[in-house]
Design a protein around this motif. Structure first.
Motif, short mmCIF file in Angstrom:
data_model
loop_
_atom_site.label_atom_id
_atom_site.label_comp_id
_atom_site.label_asym_id
_atom_site.label_seq_id
_atom_site.Cartn_x
_atom_site.Cartn_y
_atom_site.Cartn_z
N PHE A 4 45.34 34.93 39.82
CA PHE A 4 44.92 36.37 39.91
C PHE A 4 46.02 37.17 40.20
O PHE A 4 46.56 37.10 41.63
CB PHE A 4 43.87 36.54 40.95
N ILE A 19 39.44 39.89 45.10
CA ILE A 19 40.25 38.64 44.43
C ILE A 19 40.28 37.54 45.23
O ILE A 19 40.23 36.55 44.76
CB ILE A 19 41.67 39.24 44.24
N TYR A 22 37.14 35.69 45.11
CA TYR A 22 36.87 34.99 43.81
C TYR A 22 37.67 33.79 43.98
O TYR A 22 37.20 32.66 43.31
CB TYR A 22 37.20 36.00 42.65
N VAL A 68 44.73 36.59 35.11
CA VAL A 68 43.85 37.54 35.39
C VAL A 68 44.51 38.63 36.06
O VAL A 68 45.11 38.48 37.01
CB VAL A 68 42.61 37.17 36.30
N PRO A 70 44.49 42.75 37.29
CA PRO A 70 43.73 43.90 37.69
C PRO A 70 43.76 45.08 36.64
O PRO A 70 44.85 45.02 35.91
CB PRO A 70 44.11 44.29 39.23
N LEU A 89 40.20 42.07 35.30
CA LEU A 89 39.35 42.23 36.43
C LEU A 89 39.14 43.56 36.74
O LEU A 89 40.34 44.49 37.14
CB LEU A 89 39.90 41.47 37.75
N GLN A 91 37.52 46.48 38.73
CA GLN A 91 36.96 46.99 39.85
C GLN A 91 36.58 48.55 40.06
O GLN A 91 36.23 49.14 40.81
CB GLN A 91 37.58 46.75 40.99
N LEU A 120 36.21 41.12 33.67
CA LEU A 120 35.35 40.69 34.66
C LEU A 120 34.94 42.11 35.50
O LEU A 120 35.34 42.56 36.30
CB LEU A 120 35.92 39.91 35.58
N ILE A 122 32.73 44.04 38.12
CA ILE A 122 32.12 43.88 39.30
C ILE A 122 30.75 44.49 39.52
O ILE A 122 30.26 44.11 40.50
CB ILE A 122 33.18 44.01 40.31
#
Length: 362
Positions: A4, A19, A22, A68, A70, A89, A91, A120, A122
């Motif tokens: 990540f 993060i 996870y 992964v 952000p 990811l 968010q 992913l 959240i």
């Protein structure tokens, strides 16, 4: 290996903590998972996470690894993957199109990232947003954020807590209206700012009411943490918090309606003083709701399902070749003393040359 990429922020933000959590859960599930920071030797000394951390401006990936990324910055950083597959990811909704333009379409099944193979989200709000933003059938694996176990109720006092950095003007207006109502009396306003997580948990545990200045939230974690701490929450949803800011256990305020925020705060104060059973019932239902949807067990279970698919043989998310990839920090402004000095010398040297050239012109 699953890495990540994480920005090198001075202190661990809520997004950074997601993060790390996870990665901890993925390790517990048997995956080789790591947090990747760009600054060599980077570490959060005060953040007691057990997540393994890789550091360095560049790291080597092997066939079968997963990166992964952000969603921060939108498509600005898509070049970092050099065309290799990534998992996003997500968010916050406002980051997805952050580097877009009103007059230009964003390429790729995931906006601006042609190499993205899955995402992913959240929260429910982010998942719905991505269903519209991504092409039909793009894999979305919803994984909630974890509310830490130290957010628990303590003996409640006449305290109204708030975090003053977001929507300061709205919160300030509502608090001043409460003061001018004459009903504040022995109630205390508590500003939660500049505290450790444990100090925040202590304050929320003691506070009866939390004023939530949510704005453009992915999930609005402070409000959920306040609910988990047994606070009665009065505030805005910021969109992302609408999944737990429900009228049966919270007071939901229309955007910037500080008069209603004042009235609902006074109402909650009256419940606490004169109808404690009603107050405790509503606050208790809120706590049960967020605990059931943000537990460590649920986060781990969702990650298990998500990464079983992401790491399955033949998954499009797996890197197919060995490659060395760069971190954000490899392209960030220099921050160490030597580089700052070097940049200053270059800057002032350039100014001297420019001045000399101008002086020599006829």
């Amino acid at each position: 290996m699953i890495r990540f990429m994480a920005p090198d922020l001075p202190t661990p933000s809520g997004g950074i903590k997601v993060i790390y959590r996870y990665v901890e859960h993925l390790c517990a599930l048997g995956h080789d998972a790591r947090v990747w920071h760009g600054t060599p030797g980077f570490a959060y000394d005060s953040w007691g996470s057990t997540a393994p951390v890789d550091t360095g401006h560049q790291v080597d990936f092997a066939p079968g690894d997963v990166l992964v990324m952000p969603e921060s910055g939108g498509s600005k950083w898509s070049f970092l993957s050099e065309g290799h597959p990534v998992v996003m990811l997500v968010q916050g909704m406002d980051f997805v199109f952050a580097n877009s333009d009103f007059l230009v379409d964003e390429p790729g099944a995931y906006p601006g990232w042609p190499q993205a193979t899955a995402a992913l989200p959240i929260s429910d709000a982010i998942e719905v947003f991505l269903q519209r933003a991504c092409t039909p059938g793009f894999p979305l694996h919803s994984v909630p954020v974890q509310i830490e176990d130290w957010f628990v109720p303590r003996p409640k006092e006449k305290r109204i807590a708030l975090m003053p950095r977001r929507r300061r003007e709205d919160l300030l207006g509502a608090v001043q209206l409460v003061r001018r109502s004459g009903h504040l009396r022995d109630w205390e306003i508590v500003l939660i700012d500049g505290m450790t997580q444990q100090q925040v948990a202590e304050e929320l545990g003691r506070a009866a009411i939390f004023l939530f200045g949510a704005e453009r939230e992915g999930v609005g974690l402070p409000g959920a943490e306040a609910m988990a701490s047994g606070c009665y929450v009065v505030g805005f949803t910021g969109d992302g918090a609408k999944e737990y800011m429900l009228p049966q256990h919270a007071s939901v305020i229309a955007d910037s309606d500080v008069v209603d925020m004042c009235d609902r705060t006074l109402e909650a104060m009256d419940w606490f003083e004169n109808s404690r059973e009603l107050f405790d019932d509503r606050a208790g239902r809120g706590r049960e709701w967020v605990r059931s949807r943000h537990s460590a067990e649920l986060v781990r279970a969702r990650l298990d399902v998500a990464f079983a698919a992401i790491t399955a043989p033949g998954s499009a998310a797996l890197l197919s070749t060995q490659v060395r990839l760069s971190h954000y920090q490899a392209h960030a402004p220099a921050t160490d003393v030597v580089n700052r000095s070097r940049m200053a010398v270059r800057r002032y040297g350039r100014r001297f040359i420019d001045a000399t050239l101008k002086g020599s012109q006829p």
